[in-house]
Write an enzyme that holds these catalytic residues in place. Structure first.
Site, PDB file in Angstrom:
ATOM      1  CE  LYS A  35      82.301  75.892  32.747  1.00 12.55           C
ATOM      2  NZ  LYS A  35      82.780  76.555  31.507  1.00 12.55           N
ATOM      3  CB  SER A  43      87.169  77.681  35.062  1.00 13.35           C
ATOM      4  OG  SER A  43      86.928  76.573  35.891  1.00 13.35           O
ATOM      5  CE1 TYR A  63      78.669  75.588  33.614  1.00 14.44           C
ATOM      6  CE2 TYR A  63      78.998  76.002  35.956  1.00 14.44           C
ATOM      7  CZ  TYR A  63      79.086  76.418  34.645  1.00 14.44           C
ATOM      8  OH  TYR A  63      79.596  77.663  34.356  1.00 14.44           O
TER       9      TYR A  63
END
Length: 254
Positions: free
Chosen positions: A154, A136, A150
């Site tokens: 995650k 992660s 992004y």
């Protein structure tokens, strides 16, 4: 027979370090890796011989993921753990400049390919009461300038880890942030996407981490991922999102 472990994104950075650490910890471990670039994979094969096997291809294609899983099952009869490491940072863009297609491409790599791989590998992981370790990022719940794609991918990955742990009791899952690591991604931040798309304040912060030698060596978080894959995810952290240095993971640190 030792553990049979799948690792994605093994050509460089944290992924390559995970492979190196796995073999340093257990001489009987077998790793099946996947990446788009074959040259680094050949080097790993030359170094580790019949302990390392690989598939070259784009992980957003199910055919590549099936090839990876099938290779492990055909070659060694089982899959004990999966470490989902592959991911990309870009697009790095302000909300006023959003390119939805670029976001979709990132999600295909950072999230949907992993969901697909878990689905394909799950029947084999259930047979071994296996483990799925997701790489992660702190960006999942912290704001970094122009990292919306992004960070949100995650966050989705963390939720998937929780979902997997709760819906499939024969398999454990965990999402772990690696900290800020000295990899090619950091070079890209300092030299390319940072100057073009991030705030001056945050760019200064990332450059300062490098200048002050505060970036982690990739072997540090890689050790946590490798030990979780080898020794299994403890019940107490199953389904959770944690940082690599969380006290709950103290036994998995270098």
């Amino acid at each position: 027979m030792g553990k049979v472990i799948l690792v994605t994104g093994v050509s460089r950075g944290i992924g390559k370090s995970i492979v190196d650490v796995l073999f340093s910890l257990d001489k009987d471990t077998v790793v099946y890796g996947v990446a788009r670039s074959e040259a680094p994979l050949k080097k790993l094969k030359e170094k580790y011989g019949d302990r390392f096997f690989y598939v070259v291809g784009d992980i957003t294609e199910d055919s590549v993921l099936k090839q990876l899983v099938n290779a492990a099952v055909k070659g060694h009869g089982k899959i004990d753990s999966l470490v989902a490491n592959a991911g990309v940072l870009e697009p790095v863009q302000n909300v006023n400049e959003i390119d939805v297609n670029a976001w979709k491409k990132l999600y295909d790599i950072n999230f949907f390919s992993i969901v697909s791989l878990v689905g394909i590998a799950l029947p084999e992981l259930k047979k071994t009461n296996g483990n799925v370790v997701f790489v992660s990022s702190d960006a999942c719940n912290m704001y970094f300038s122009s990292w919306g794609a992004y960070g949100s991918s995650k966050a989705a990955l963390n939720h998937f880890a929780m979902t997997l742990a709760n819906e499939e009791r024969q398999v454990k899952a965990i999402a772990v942030a690696p900290g800020i690591v000295d990899t090619d991604m950091q070079v890209n931040i300092r030299e390319n996407v940072g100057p073009s798309s991030m705030s001056a304040e945050q760019l200064k912060m990332f450059r300062g981490l490098k200048e002050n030698n505060q970036l982690l060596d990739s072997s540090v978080p890689a050790t946590v991922y490798a030990k979780l894959a080898l020794h299994g995810i403890p019940d107490g952290v199953n389904g959770q999102y944690l940082s690599y240095n969380d006290p709950a993971l103290a036994d998995f640190m270098p």
